[in-house]
Write an enzyme that holds these catalytic residues in place. Structure first.
Site, short mmCIF file in Angstrom:
data_model
loop_
_atom_site.label_atom_id
_atom_site.label_comp_id
_atom_site.label_asym_id
_atom_site.label_seq_id
_atom_site.Cartn_x
_atom_site.Cartn_y
_atom_site.Cartn_z
N ALA A 74 46.77 37.87 51.60
CA ALA A 74 47.71 38.88 52.08
C ALA A 74 47.42 39.09 53.57
CB ALA A 74 47.52 40.17 51.31
N GLY A 90 45.04 36.69 48.06
CA GLY A 90 46.37 36.69 47.44
C GLY A 90 46.95 35.29 47.29
N GLU A 143 45.59 33.98 44.19
CA GLU A 143 46.21 34.72 43.08
C GLU A 143 47.64 34.25 42.81
OE1 GLU A 143 45.09 38.43 45.05
OE2 GLU A 143 44.10 39.05 43.21
N GLU A 180 37.95 38.89 49.26
CA GLU A 180 38.26 40.29 49.57
C GLU A 180 37.01 41.15 49.76
OE1 GLU A 180 39.64 38.46 47.20
OE2 GLU A 180 41.82 38.76 47.15
#
Ligand code: DAK
Length: 256
Positions: free
Chosen positions: A64, A107, A110, A130
């Site tokens: 992200a 992300g 993911e 993260e």
């Protein structure tokens, strides 16, 4: 019209390509909305039998967008929750293959795991870093990575933030195939086309039945599989597939 993702249709396969090279395809709100709505559009299109997600050679998606998130408060994150959009994305009925070259981090890893399979180039690197940013995965990484590679490796990756190279990722069960970087897209599109040309009912039900393994006991899953198996004998495509085998010719599925 935004160009943060590019999309095209080749025969009955949709190819969606992340296109933010200046940020290694990091996902900001614009990319997220474009991705989710494009996948939904193709999922609703009866002519599309498989969807491929790809990035660049250097990065599938590096996570992200950290710069977009840095100043957000708890309330801002909480109120812009896109959980139901991601649930719809993960529940896409059309098979989705992630073609991962380079970084699939945070992300990005993911999103690849929300697809049905990951085909990866020999340069691919996976990670949930993260923890280095003072947070944890938030789009399902703690759950899907653990199911894919088991607790030991998931804990290692999520708590240390280290990356996995492609050989380790394949051994651990995260990656379905390793393909040389210069052949990744071609080989992924070939596999996607193969899937898209089988009988749609059996493909959709095959996917749904595999996914059932994560949501039910073994006994329930096996019962579900058998019900689905019998139901496919109500299709013309089952007759066609088996008759074609007996006649030593190629099956012509009509999706009926
Ligand atoms: N966000 C923003 N920009 C990024 C980025 C990212 N994730 N990753 C790379 N970039 C940018 C860099 O800042 C740089 O920009 P400039 O400095 O040129 O302006 C450019 O892309 C090229 O990157 P580098 O210069 O760093 O390239 P290197 O080859 O040296 O390094 C790298 C590549 C991938 C190792 C490095 O860029 C890196 O560590 N990137 C960050 C990886 C990361 O930490 N990813 C996880 C992000 S956190 C949510 C749920 C989940 C999430 C968010 C919300 N909700 C429920 C709301 C997910 C969170 C994450 O994914």
């Amino acid at each position: 019209m935004s160009d943060v993702i590019l999309s095209e249709v080749r025969d009955n396969v949709a190819l969606i390509t992340f296109n933010r090279p200046e940020a290694l395809n990091a996902i900001n709100l614009e990319v997220m909305d474009a991705l989710i709505s494009t996948v939904a559009k193709y999922d609703a299109d009866k002519n599309i039998g498989c969807i491929v997600l790809a990035g660049s050679e250097k990065a599938f998606v590096a996570g992200a967008d950290i710069k977009e998130m840095v100043d957000k408060s708890y309330m801002e994150m909480f109120l812009v929750d896109k959980q139901s959009d991601w649930e719809k994305f993960a529940a896409t009925r059309t098979p989705m293959i992630a073609a991962v070259s380079g970084y699939a981090l945070g992300g990005g890893c993911e999103i690849a795991m929300m697809c049905d399979m990951i085909f990866a180039s020999d340069t691919a690197k996976f990670g949930q870093p993260e923890i280095k940013l003072g947070v944890i995965p938030g789009w399902g990484g703690t759950q899907r990575l653990t199911r894919a590679v088991g607790k030991a490796k998931a804990m290692d990756m999520i708590l240390t933030g280290r990356m996995m190279d492609v050989d380790e990722a394949e051994r651990a069960g995260l990656v379905a195939r390793i393909i040389p970087a210069d052949k990744l897209l071609e080989e992924t599109m070939k596999a996607a086309s193969k899937i898209a040309n089988y009988s749609t009912p059996s493909v959709l039900l095959g996917k749904e039945t595999v996914n059932r393994a994560f949501e039910s006991s073994l006994a329930e899953g096996i019962k579900f599989e058998r019900r689905v198996f019998y139901s496919l004998f109500a299709t013309n495509d089952q007759k066609e597939g088996m008759e074609a085998f007996a006649a030593k010719r190629k099956a012509q599925f009509k999706n009926r």
